[in-house]
Design an enzyme around this catalytic site. Structure first.
Site, PDB file in Angstrom:
ATOM      1  N   LYS A  43       0.843  -1.202   0.000  1.00 40.26           N
ATOM      2  CA  LYS A  43       0.000   0.000   0.000  1.00 40.26           C
ATOM      3  C   LYS A  43       0.880   1.255   0.000  1.00 40.26           C
ATOM      4  O   LYS A  43       1.598   1.515   0.962  1.00 40.26           O
ATOM      5  CB  LYS A  43      -0.900   0.054   1.243  1.00 40.26           C
ATOM      6  CG  LYS A  43      -1.929   1.189   1.118  1.00 40.26           C
ATOM      7  CD  LYS A  43      -2.611   1.515   2.425  1.00 40.26           C
ATOM      8  CE  LYS A  43      -1.806   2.465   3.282  1.00 40.26           C
ATOM      9  NZ  LYS A  43      -1.580   3.794   2.673  1.00 40.26           N
ATOM     10  N   GLY A  84       7.564   4.791   7.835  1.00 35.76           N
ATOM     11  CA  GLY A  84       6.687   5.925   8.094  1.00 35.76           C
ATOM     12  C   GLY A  84       6.967   6.511   9.464  1.00 35.76           C
ATOM     13  O   GLY A  84       8.093   6.438   9.967  1.00 35.76           O
ATOM     14  N   SER A  85       5.929   7.080  10.070  1.00 34.45           N
ATOM     15  CA  SER A  85       6.136   7.797  11.329  1.00 34.45           C
ATOM     16  C   SER A  85       6.333   6.838  12.501  1.00 34.45           C
ATOM     17  O   SER A  85       5.839   5.702  12.482  1.00 34.45           O
ATOM     18  CB  SER A  85       4.931   8.693  11.605  1.00 34.45           C
ATOM     19  OG  SER A  85       3.778   7.903  11.770  1.00 34.45           O
ATOM     20  N   THR A  86       7.036   7.304  13.514  1.00 34.92           N
ATOM     21  CA  THR A  86       7.257   6.491  14.714  1.00 34.92           C
ATOM     22  C   THR A  86       5.921   6.203  15.392  1.00 34.92           C
ATOM     23  O   THR A  86       5.722   5.103  15.927  1.00 34.92           O
ATOM     24  CB  THR A  86       8.242   7.221  15.652  1.00 34.92           C
ATOM     25  OG1 THR A  86       9.501   7.323  14.951  1.00 34.92           O
ATOM     26  CG2 THR A  86       8.460   6.470  16.946  1.00 34.92           C
ATOM     27  N   GLU A 120      10.848   0.951   9.701  1.00 35.81           N
ATOM     28  CA  GLU A 120      11.831   2.005   9.451  1.00 35.81           C
ATOM     29  C   GLU A 120      11.104   3.311   9.716  1.00 35.81           C
ATOM     30  O   GLU A 120      10.194   3.684   8.986  1.00 35.81           O
ATOM     31  CB  GLU A 120      12.332   1.875   8.015  1.00 35.81           C
ATOM     32  CG  GLU A 120      13.663   2.535   7.824  1.00 35.81           C
ATOM     33  CD  GLU A 120      13.493   3.898   7.237  1.00 35.81           C
ATOM     34  OE1 GLU A 120      13.469   4.864   8.035  1.00 35.81           O
ATOM     35  OE2 GLU A 120      13.359   4.003   6.022  1.00 35.81           O
ATOM     36  N   CYS A 168      13.860  10.585   6.190  1.00 37.38           N
ATOM     37  CA  CYS A 168      13.967  10.095   7.570  1.00 37.38           C
ATOM     38  C   CYS A 168      15.394  10.205   8.088  1.00 37.38           C
ATOM     39  O   CYS A 168      15.616  10.397   9.270  1.00 37.38           O
ATOM     40  CB  CYS A 168      13.459   8.665   7.661  1.00 37.38           C
ATOM     41  SG  CYS A 168      14.062   7.647   6.318  1.00 37.38           S
ATOM     42  N   GLU A 178      11.426  15.174  15.327  1.00 32.31           N
ATOM     43  CA  GLU A 178      11.529  15.117  13.871  1.00 32.31           C
ATOM     44  C   GLU A 178      10.616  16.189  13.254  1.00 32.31           C
ATOM     45  O   GLU A 178       9.429  16.235  13.553  1.00 32.31           O
ATOM     46  CB  GLU A 178      11.118  13.738  13.362  1.00 32.31           C
ATOM     47  CG  GLU A 178      11.255  13.608  11.865  1.00 32.31           C
ATOM     48  CD  GLU A 178      11.003  12.200  11.356  1.00 32.31           C
ATOM     49  OE1 GLU A 178       9.933  11.638  11.648  1.00 32.31           O
ATOM     50  OE2 GLU A 178      11.881  11.668  10.654  1.00 32.31           O
TER      51      GLU A 178
HETATM   52  P1  NAI Z   1       2.267   8.003   8.501  1.00 32.34           P
HETATM   53  O1  NAI Z   1       3.183   7.161   9.303  1.00 32.34           O
HETATM   54  O2  NAI Z   1       0.885   8.245   8.976  1.00 32.34           O
HETATM   55  O3  NAI Z   1       2.137   7.364   7.011  1.00 32.34           O
HETATM   56  C1  NAI Z   1       2.973   6.375   6.474  1.00 32.34           C
HETATM   57  C2  NAI Z   1       2.149   5.251   5.857  1.00 32.34           C
HETATM   58  O4  NAI Z   1       1.436   4.564   6.885  1.00 32.34           O
HETATM   59  C3  NAI Z   1       1.088   5.714   4.855  1.00 32.34           C
HETATM   60  O5  NAI Z   1       1.012   4.758   3.813  1.00 32.34           O
HETATM   61  C4  NAI Z   1      -0.190   5.689   5.693  1.00 32.34           C
HETATM   62  O6  NAI Z   1      -1.357   5.516   4.921  1.00 32.34           O
HETATM   63  C5  NAI Z   1       0.040   4.475   6.573  1.00 32.34           C
HETATM   64  N1  NAI Z   1      -0.702   4.442   7.835  1.00 32.34           N
HETATM   65  C6  NAI Z   1      -1.184   5.485   8.557  1.00 32.34           C
HETATM   66  N2  NAI Z   1      -1.774   5.039   9.681  1.00 32.34           N
HETATM   67  C7  NAI Z   1      -1.674   3.683   9.671  1.00 32.34           C
HETATM   68  C8  NAI Z   1      -2.079   2.647  10.572  1.00 32.34           C
HETATM   69  N3  NAI Z   1      -2.706   2.917  11.700  1.00 32.34           N
HETATM   70  N4  NAI Z   1      -1.782   1.369  10.255  1.00 32.34           N
HETATM   71  C9  NAI Z   1      -1.128   1.073   9.118  1.00 32.34           C
HETATM   72  N5  NAI Z   1      -0.731   2.003   8.234  1.00 32.34           N
HETATM   73  C10 NAI Z   1      -0.986   3.300   8.503  1.00 32.34           C
HETATM   74  O7  NAI Z   1       2.999   9.384   8.236  1.00 32.34           O
HETATM   75  P2  NAI Z   1       2.326  10.840   7.966  1.00 32.34           P
HETATM   76  O8  NAI Z   1       1.170  11.069   8.871  1.00 32.34           O
HETATM   77  O9  NAI Z   1       2.076  10.933   6.516  1.00 32.34           O
HETATM   78  O10 NAI Z   1       3.510  11.821   8.400  1.00 32.34           O
HETATM   79  C11 NAI Z   1       3.614  12.251   9.741  1.00 32.34           C
HETATM   80  C12 NAI Z   1       5.056  12.338  10.175  1.00 32.34           C
HETATM   81  O11 NAI Z   1       5.659  11.069  10.076  1.00 32.34           O
HETATM   82  C13 NAI Z   1       5.944  13.245   9.335  1.00 32.34           C
HETATM   83  O12 NAI Z   1       5.843  14.553   9.749  1.00 32.34           O
HETATM   84  C14 NAI Z   1       7.306  12.656   9.581  1.00 32.34           C
HETATM   85  O13 NAI Z   1       7.822  13.179  10.782  1.00 32.34           O
HETATM   86  C15 NAI Z   1       7.045  11.178   9.771  1.00 32.34           C
HETATM   87  N6  NAI Z   1       7.313  10.397   8.547  1.00 32.34           N
HETATM   88  C16 NAI Z   1       8.448   9.626   8.486  1.00 32.34           C
HETATM   89  C17 NAI Z   1       8.756   8.928   7.337  1.00 32.34           C
HETATM   90  C18 NAI Z   1       9.990   8.116   7.209  1.00 32.34           C
HETATM   91  O14 NAI Z   1      10.482   7.937   6.099  1.00 32.34           O
HETATM   92  N7  NAI Z   1      10.513   7.553   8.264  1.00 32.34           N
HETATM   93  C19 NAI Z   1       7.901   8.999   6.142  1.00 32.34           C
HETATM   94  C20 NAI Z   1       6.684   9.774   6.330  1.00 32.34           C
HETATM   95  C21 NAI Z   1       6.441  10.447   7.483  1.00 32.34           C
END
Ligand code: NAI
Ligand code: MG
Length: 493
Positions: free
Chosen positions: A198, A250-252, A272, A306, A403
């Site tokens: 996804k 994605g996010s922590t 990650e 990240c 972050e």
């Molecule tokens: P997020 O962690 O919500 O999104 C990442 C992925 O997880 C997306 O595909 C989203 O649809 C999915 N997702 C969201 N909630 C989920 C759940 N409960 N169960 C399974 N999958 C889920 O990140 P978001 O809200 O877009 O960004 C927020 C913060 O996260 C950013 O400000 C940044 O600090 C951090 N981030 C870190 C990343 C990295 O590469 N480590 C990438 C994106 C965001």
């Protein structure tokens, strides 16, 4: 403007940069359909939810396309397709045959590189120079690299028997949409697993274009399923009983939710997550090179990285010089249309992310840090942020601890090696770090003491499919890339 720039050479450079004629990439090579369905069992299918959501270009706020929103029934269907393909086809296929499909995907990405780069930039806001020169070629390289391992697993793990895990559920973010899809899919397939992936809801288009390639490459139906949707769809993948492994970037915060959701199950996971990388400049470092590395480390991809070098530690004796050079260099950066080949800093990926960044800029000011922003021209429409430096930062400040995921750098000084090691490690994260010094012994001393998964020396943000990548502490666990990346998708017997 001129009064900010003391150095004549830089002023000349700046003036010539300002006068660059626009060099926009043409959109012609990119075909974006008005609507995209789910890719399940080798076919594009309407979602059972009957729902679609829009994806926009963050540089212009214009709608690009409508994307299907998968519900639990759609997730079930995708997992079932992946399970059947695993049992009936992929698991049993000779490994050299599997490799051929993965090589084919790599070559087809190369053939359509221009189209992928344009769509990545339109959907996510990153400069075309980056999607063209980094994201797309590196994604193809990951497929090439893991295709090479597919029939050599017995050499990767000598005297051990390897078996695939089964069906992998893979959830990826919006900062490197195609590249993260490649990081996840390539090793999974090479090890004999099937996948349900996804992409992030803001940036689904290149993953769906990849689905087209997977279809054209005749990959057996169900081996790769790409379904779209937001967090609820992601959670349905995580909670599905017939999934053997979760790979998440994605996010922590979401990483923690996933960890709790799979606790007590047999699901394996690699997570990650976030980062707050320290870039450390010693007085003996080649300063111009270091400044360039710091600029690349935090402003590359608008700081949506990240492993971005979002904290800078400069040895006291060269502190003023480095900060002056950074400010001068900041003035030469071009913020604007991501489709323009001259653009250094493109659009922030979403309004929500821009709000987060602006919130942190306010927090930095409230905390008493001193802000410097470049005075560049800014587009009127779309989501943009000026490149921003903070000095007079305390280690306990939120801008030095949390972050931000934007083009915002927190700068502090240090005197001794021990002091900077302690400061650099004093964070909840541990994904990456950078050390700039002329002395090999100093570099080795630091790399052995910094608690970060990746440490660059006299460079920053360099990636290669052969190098493992992953974090310590709240940056997650497991490694992607290289031999380590294979371990995440096999059982060793
Ligand atoms: P997020 O962690 O919500 O999104 C990442 C992925 O997880 C997306 O595909 C989203 O649809 C999915 N997702 C969201 N909630 C989920 C759940 N409960 N169960 C399974 N999958 C889920 O990140 P978001 O809200 O877009 O960004 C927020 C913060 O996260 C950013 O400000 C940044 O600090 C951090 N981030 C870190 C990343 C990295 O590469 N480590 C990438 C994106 C965001
Ligand atoms: Mg978008």
């Amino acid at each position: 403007m001129a009064k900010l720039v003391k150095n004549n050479t830089i002023k000349l450079k700046f003036d010539s940069v300002k006068n660059f004629a626009p060099a926009p990439e043409s959109k012609k090579a990119a075909k974006i359909d008005p609507q995209y369905d789910l890719f399940i069992n080798g076919k594009f299918e309407r979602p059972m939810s009957k729902k679609y959501f829009s994806t926009i270009n963050p540089a212009t706020e214009e709608k690009l396309s409508m994307i299907a929103e998968a519900n639990t029934a759609d997730v079930n269907k995708a997992v079932k397709a992946a399970r059947t393909a695993y049992d009936k086809t992929w698991k049993k296929m000779p490994t050299a045959e599997r490799a051929k499909y993965i090589y084919r995907i790599a070559r087809m990405i190369q053939e359509r590189a221009r189209e992928f780069a344009i769509i990545e930039t339109l959907d996510g806001g990153k400069p075309i120079r980056e999607s063209r020169d980094f994201d797309v070629p590196t994604a193809a390289n990951h497929f090439f690299y893991y295709a090479g391992w597919a029939d050599k697993l017995e050499y990767a793990f000598p005297n051990r028997k390897t078996t695939p895990l089964g069906v992998a559920g893979q959830i990826i973010p919006w900062n490197f949409p195609l590249l993260m899809a490649a990081w996840k899919i390539a090793p999974a397939l090479a090890c004999g697993n099937t996948v349900v992936l996804k992409p992030a809801e803001n940036t689904s288009l290149t993953a769906l274009k990849l689905a087209e390639i997977i279809q054209e490459a005749d990959v057996p139906p169900g081996v790769v399923n790409i379904i779209t949707g937001a967090g609820v769809t992601g959670a349905a993948i995580v909670n599905h009983a017939d999934i053997n492994k979760i790979a998440f970037t994605g996010s922590t915060d979401v990483g923690k939710i996933i960890q709790r959701a799979i606790a007590g199950t047999n699901k394996k996971a690699t997570l990650e997550l976030g980062g707050k990388a320290a870039n450390i400049i010693f007085e003996d470092a080649p300063l111009d090179q270091a400044v360039e590395g710091v600029i690349n480390g935090i402003f590359f991809n608008q700081g949506h990285v990240c492993c971005a070098g979002s904290r800078l530690y400069v040895q006291e004796s060269v502190f003023n010089e480095v900060v002056r050079k950074l400010k001068d260099r900041l003035e030469t950066l071009i913020v604007g249309d991501p489709m323009d080949k001259n653009t250094d800093i493109g659009a922030i990926n979403s309004k929500a992310q821009l709000d987060i960044i602006n919130k942190y800029i306010k927090i930095g000011l409230q905390e008493g840090a001193e802000m410097y922003q470049s005075s560049c021209a800014m587009p009127k429409k779309g989501f943009y942020c000026r490149p921003t430096l903070f000095t007079n930062v305390a280690q306990s400040n939120r801008i030095a601890q949390e972050e931000i995921f934007g083009p915002v750098l927190a700068i502090q000084s240090f005197r001794t090696d021990d002091e900077v090691i302690e400061k650099a490690n004093n964070t909840a994260y541990g994904l990456s770090a950078g050390v700039w010094s002329d002395k090999g012994s100093k570099i080795f001393n630091l790399t052995s003491k910094l608690r970060a998964g990746v440490i660059w020396a006299n460079t920053f943000n360099k990636f290669d499919p052969t190098s493992p990548f992953g974090g310590y502490k709240e940056s997650g666990y497991g490694r992607e890339g290289g031999l380590h990346g294979l371990s995440a998708y096999i059982n060793l017997v």
